[in-house]
Design an enzyme around this catalytic site. Structure first.
Site: not given
Ligand SMILES: Nc1ncnc2[nH]cnc12
Ligand SMILES: CSC[C@H]1O[C@H](OP(=O)(O)O)[C@H](O)[C@@H]1O
Length: 293
Positions: A210, A212
């Site tokens: 992703d 974030d």
């Molecule tokens: N955006 C994110 N922040 C922290 N841990 C994660 N693991 C997968 N995506 C994450």
């Protein structure tokens, strides 16, 4: 049979490895408590490996409750020569889209609610974390990711370790980008620090799920979307492990070029007569090499 014995710590979505041979499951305890899951001893392409699921089957253990010390101690006791971590992460960079793999070469540790050292009162040690990963194992991981068909592979980058379990605020996500961080996750610290204290060469492949929450044009990270991307990342991670063990099968293992297997020669500061026998007993696997005489 080569002299490599690869420890693999599987993260979110990676609760078991495919295609293993001579499989044997072992439930162990350590002086630091119980590891996250039973150790799976096996061979792949003729190379010995030990697999450990970080969150356990069914993803039962959150990042802050993982017994990182027990996990690393158990792998050390199992005789692994090297540790490969496979983790999901969020991307803080436009050019690392979901599906990209990044071989971590630096960390910023923002975790605060975890046991971070095997050492302590009665036996103090300060290991160097200037170069926190093994350069040889990291290079092998990058090559294996490419061989596995991963389109975007970054050979280096900084992983910001956050405490969680909540994901970041937008302000935090922007701050970490301003700091020059590349990916974000919740588990590689203190794992990498403890591997170093245990003199185990460690490498980490961070698999992007992703962006974030820093992009206003996209939905903010959520578990449902992460799980959807994880599925395809995990298929390629399995392939990466197969390529990694193939490379190991064809190369005799020489000592770690970064000297990680002897870091404790330069790290212990407590005078021998001031050391606590109780703590020394718990350190038998991690530091037995330097404490046993
Ligand atoms: N955006 C994110 N922040 C922290 N841990 C994660 N693991 C997968 N995506 C994450
Ligand atoms: C399922 S999203 C958050 C979760 O995923 C990562 O775990 P791991 O590093 O074990 O793959 C991240 O660090 C969080 O623990």
């Amino acid at each position: 049979m080569s002299a490599w014995k690869l420890g693999i710590i599987g993260g979110s979505g990676l609760y078991a490895l495919d295609g293993l041979e001579n499989l044997r499951e072992e439930r162990v305890t350590t002086p630091w408590g119980q590891p996250s899951a039973p150790l799976v001893h096996a061979t792949l392409k003729g190379v010995e490996l030990v697999f450990l699921s970080r969150h356990d089957l069914g993803h039962k253990i959150p990042p802050s409750d993982i017994n990182y010390r027990a996990n690393i101690d158990a792998l050390k006791r199992a005789g692994v020569t090297d540790v490969l971590s496979l983790s999901a992460c969020g991307s803080l960079r436009e050019d690392l889209p979901p599906g990209a793999f990044m071989v971590v070469d630096q960390y910023v540790d923002r975790t605060f609610a975890r046991e971070k050292s095997f050492f302590g009162t009665g036996c103090v040690a300060h290991v160097s974390m200037a170069r926190p990963v093994c350069s040889r194992l990291s290079a092998m991981a990058g090559a294996a990711a490419r061989a596995a068909g991963v389109e975007t592979v970054a050979d280096r980058g900084t992983y910001l370790a956050m405490e969680g379990p909540q994901f970041s605020t937008k302000a935090e996500s922007h701050l970490y980008r301003a700091w020059g961080m590349d990916v974000i996750g919740m588990t590689n610290m203190p794992e990498a620090k403890l591997a170093r204290e245990a003199e185990l060469p460690y490498a980490s492949v961070a698999m992007v799920t992703d962006y974030d929450c820093w992009r206003d044009d996209l939905a903010e990270v959520n578990v449902t979307d992460v799980l959807a991307i994880l599925k395809s990342n995990v298929v390629r991670a399995q392939e990466l492990v197969r390529h990694m063990t193939s490379a190991m099968a064809g190369a005799k293992r020489e000592p770690c070029p970064d000297g990680i297997e002897t870091v404790l020669d330069f790290a212990l500061i407590t005078a021998p007569e001031a050391r606590d026998p109780g703590l020394l007993a718990r350190l038998d696997a991690v530091a037995g090499r330097v404490l046993s005489n």
